[in-house]
Design a protein around this motif. Structure first.
Motif, PDB file in Angstrom:
ATOM      1  N   UNK A   1      18.729  -3.041   2.567  1.00  0.00           N
ATOM      2  CA  UNK A   1      19.512  -3.458   1.398  1.00  0.00           C
ATOM      3  C   UNK A   1      19.539  -2.415   0.291  1.00  0.00           C
ATOM      4  N   UNK A   2      18.644  -1.442   0.332  1.00  0.00           N
ATOM      5  CA  UNK A   2      18.535  -0.450  -0.741  1.00  0.00           C
ATOM      6  C   UNK A   2      19.692   0.547  -0.694  1.00  0.00           C
ATOM      7  N   UNK A   3      19.989   1.093  -1.855  1.00  0.00           N
ATOM      8  CA  UNK A   3      20.934   2.208  -1.937  1.00  0.00           C
ATOM      9  C   UNK A   3      20.101   3.472  -1.737  1.00  0.00           C
ATOM     10  N   UNK A   4      20.389   4.272  -0.705  1.00  0.00           N
ATOM     11  CA  UNK A   4      19.528   5.424  -0.396  1.00  0.00           C
ATOM     12  C   UNK A   4      19.380   6.393  -1.565  1.00  0.00           C
ATOM     13  N   UNK A   5      18.136   6.768  -1.830  1.00  0.00           N
ATOM     14  CA  UNK A   5      17.814   7.727  -2.872  1.00  0.00           C
ATOM     15  C   UNK A   5      16.983   8.830  -2.202  1.00  0.00           C
ATOM     16  N   UNK A   6      17.484  10.055  -2.220  1.00  0.00           N
ATOM     17  CA  UNK A   6      16.831  11.154  -1.504  1.00  0.00           C
ATOM     18  C   UNK A   6      15.428  11.429  -2.030  1.00  0.00           C
ATOM     19  N   UNK A   7      15.195  11.198  -3.325  1.00  0.00           N
ATOM     20  CA  UNK A   7      13.856  11.428  -3.885  1.00  0.00           C
ATOM     21  C   UNK A   7      12.849  10.444  -3.301  1.00  0.00           C
ATOM     22  N   UNK A   8      13.252   9.186  -3.179  1.00  0.00           N
ATOM     23  CA  UNK A   8      12.347   8.174  -2.624  1.00  0.00           C
ATOM     24  C   UNK A   8      12.124   8.447  -1.141  1.00  0.00           C
ATOM     25  N   UNK A   9      13.174   8.825  -0.436  1.00  0.00           N
ATOM     26  CA  UNK A   9      13.036   9.112   0.994  1.00  0.00           C
ATOM     27  C   UNK A   9      12.084  10.291   1.210  1.00  0.00           C
ATOM     28  N   UNK A  10      12.179  11.326   0.378  1.00  0.00           N
ATOM     29  CA  UNK A  10      11.267  12.469   0.534  1.00  0.00           C
ATOM     30  C   UNK A  10       9.830  12.069   0.194  1.00  0.00           C
ATOM     31  N   UNK A  11       9.636  11.174  -0.788  1.00  0.00           N
ATOM     32  CA  UNK A  11       8.288  10.668  -1.085  1.00  0.00           C
ATOM     33  C   UNK A  11       7.732   9.919   0.119  1.00  0.00           C
ATOM     34  N   UNK A  12       8.581   9.106   0.759  1.00  0.00           N
ATOM     35  CA  UNK A  12       8.162   8.353   1.938  1.00  0.00           C
ATOM     36  C   UNK A  12       7.771   9.309   3.072  1.00  0.00           C
ATOM     37  N   UNK A  13       8.564  10.366   3.264  1.00  0.00           N
ATOM     38  CA  UNK A  13       8.257  11.346   4.316  1.00  0.00           C
ATOM     39  C   UNK A  13       6.897  11.995   4.076  1.00  0.00           C
ATOM     40  N   UNK A  14       6.617  12.362   2.824  1.00  0.00           N
ATOM     41  CA  UNK A  14       5.327  12.988   2.518  1.00  0.00           C
ATOM     42  C   UNK A  14       4.171  12.016   2.713  1.00  0.00           C
ATOM     43  N   UNK A  15       4.340  10.780   2.260  1.00  0.00           N
ATOM     44  CA  UNK A  15       3.269   9.788   2.347  1.00  0.00           C
ATOM     45  C   UNK A  15       2.984   9.390   3.793  1.00  0.00           C
ATOM     46  N   UNK A  16       4.024   9.341   4.617  1.00  0.00           N
ATOM     47  CA  UNK A  16       3.868   8.895   5.999  1.00  0.00           C
ATOM     48  C   UNK A  16       3.686  10.046   6.982  1.00  0.00           C
ATOM     49  N   UNK A  17       3.787  11.284   6.497  1.00  0.00           N
ATOM     50  CA  UNK A  17       3.718  12.469   7.358  1.00  0.00           C
ATOM     51  C   UNK A  17       4.684  12.352   8.536  1.00  0.00           C
ATOM     52  N   UNK A  18       5.909  11.976   8.241  1.00  0.00           N
ATOM     53  CA  UNK A  18       6.913  11.790   9.296  1.00  0.00           C
ATOM     54  C   UNK A  18       8.271  12.259   8.797  1.00  0.00           C
ATOM     55  N   UNK A  19       9.072  12.753   9.728  1.00  0.00           N
ATOM     56  CA  UNK A  19      10.450  13.158   9.421  1.00  0.00           C
ATOM     57  C   UNK A  19      11.320  11.919   9.573  1.00  0.00           C
ATOM     58  N   UNK A  20      11.847  11.412   8.469  1.00  0.00           N
ATOM     59  CA  UNK A  20      12.638  10.183   8.487  1.00  0.00           C
ATOM     60  C   UNK A  20      14.133  10.460   8.540  1.00  0.00           C
TER      61      UNK A  20
ATOM     62  N   UNK B   1       7.618   0.323  -6.678  1.00  0.00           N
ATOM     63  CA  UNK B   1       7.316  -1.099  -6.559  1.00  0.00           C
ATOM     64  C   UNK B   1       7.389  -1.496  -5.085  1.00  0.00           C
ATOM     65  N   UNK B   2       6.581  -2.474  -4.661  1.00  0.00           N
ATOM     66  CA  UNK B   2       6.642  -2.948  -3.273  1.00  0.00           C
ATOM     67  C   UNK B   2       8.040  -3.422  -2.885  1.00  0.00           C
ATOM     68  N   UNK B   3       8.785  -3.914  -3.851  1.00  0.00           N
ATOM     69  CA  UNK B   3      10.156  -4.380  -3.591  1.00  0.00           C
ATOM     70  C   UNK B   3      11.034  -3.236  -3.065  1.00  0.00           C
ATOM     71  N   UNK B   4      10.779  -2.009  -3.529  1.00  0.00           N
ATOM     72  CA  UNK B   4      11.568  -0.856  -3.079  1.00  0.00           C
ATOM     73  C   UNK B   4      11.377  -0.649  -1.579  1.00  0.00           C
ATOM     74  N   UNK B   5      10.122  -0.705  -1.113  1.00  0.00           N
ATOM     75  CA  UNK B   5       9.835  -0.526   0.314  1.00  0.00           C
ATOM     76  C   UNK B   5      10.483  -1.650   1.106  1.00  0.00           C
TER      77      UNK B   5
ATOM     78  N   UNK C   1       0.833  -1.204   0.000  1.00  0.00           N
ATOM     79  CA  UNK C   1       0.000   0.000   0.000  1.00  0.00           C
ATOM     80  C   UNK C   1       0.869   1.257   0.000  1.00  0.00           C
ATOM     81  N   UNK C   2       1.921   1.234   0.820  1.00  0.00           N
ATOM     82  CA  UNK C   2       2.835   2.383   0.874  1.00  0.00           C
ATOM     83  C   UNK C   2       3.522   2.574  -0.482  1.00  0.00           C
ATOM     84  N   UNK C   3       3.945   1.478  -1.089  1.00  0.00           N
ATOM     85  CA  UNK C   3       4.598   1.554  -2.404  1.00  0.00           C
ATOM     86  C   UNK C   3       3.663   2.166  -3.433  1.00  0.00           C
ATOM     87  N   UNK C   4       2.394   1.781  -3.381  1.00  0.00           N
ATOM     88  CA  UNK C   4       1.413   2.321  -4.330  1.00  0.00           C
ATOM     89  C   UNK C   4       1.221   3.821  -4.095  1.00  0.00           C
ATOM     90  N   UNK C   5       1.240   4.242  -2.828  1.00  0.00           N
ATOM     91  CA  UNK C   5       1.063   5.672  -2.512  1.00  0.00           C
ATOM     92  C   UNK C   5       2.177   6.533  -3.093  1.00  0.00           C
TER      93      UNK C   5
END
Length: 142
Positions: free
Chosen positions: A119-138, A108-112, A100-104
């Motif tokens: 195991x992921x290589x950190x990507x600032x764009x994905x991390x900022x998307x996660x912060x917006x979707x989760x309403x949390x400072x990661x 892909x769910x594999x990324x989450x 569900x988070x991946x869809x938001x």
């Protein structure tokens, strides 16, 4: 069989081309041929992935550059433990599955799964998307 002459076949070669070269390609080719005739040294370079529709990943190239410059530790950067725990905690608080988070965030769910397992290589764009979707400072300041 009177009146019938010898059988004659009139075959002409047929050239089939996939696609006619563009005007720019013809112009470039003419310039290269003219330079060769004039005796100039001509260097041609094959462009790899020129026709592919994939954007060059800036994160991958940055990590590749770091690996090239690094002589001792030959490993990609991975998701820090604090970040993966923060993602899991924020996702659980929102009562979301990884899918569900991946869809938001249109990933892909594999990324989450890779971020949460570290195991992921950190990507600032994905991390900022996660912060917006989760309403949390990661991300934390070092």
């Amino acid at each position: 069989m009177s009146g019938v002459g010898p059988i004659r076949q009139d075959w002409e070669p047929v050239m089939i081309r996939k696609k006619a070269p563009t005007a720019a390609a013809r112009k470039d080719e003419k310039a290269v041929n003219a330079a060769r005739r004039a005796g100039a040294e001509v260097e041609t370079v094959k462009k790899y992935n020129a026709g592919s529709n994939k954007p060059a990943s800036s994160t991958t190239s940055l990590n590749t550059k770091k690996l090239d410059e690094d002589t001792e530790n030959l490993a990609h950067e991975h998701v820090p433990t604090e970040l993966k725990k923060a993602i899991m905690k924020a996702r659980m608080e929102k009562k979301l599955s990884q899918a569900q988070l991946a869809q938001m965030i249109n990933e892909k769910p594999q990324v989450i799964q890779e971020y949460e397992s570290g195991k992921a290589i950190p990507n600032q764009q994905i991390i900022s998307k996660l912060e917006r979707a989760l309403d949390a400072k990661l991300r934390r300041k070092k």
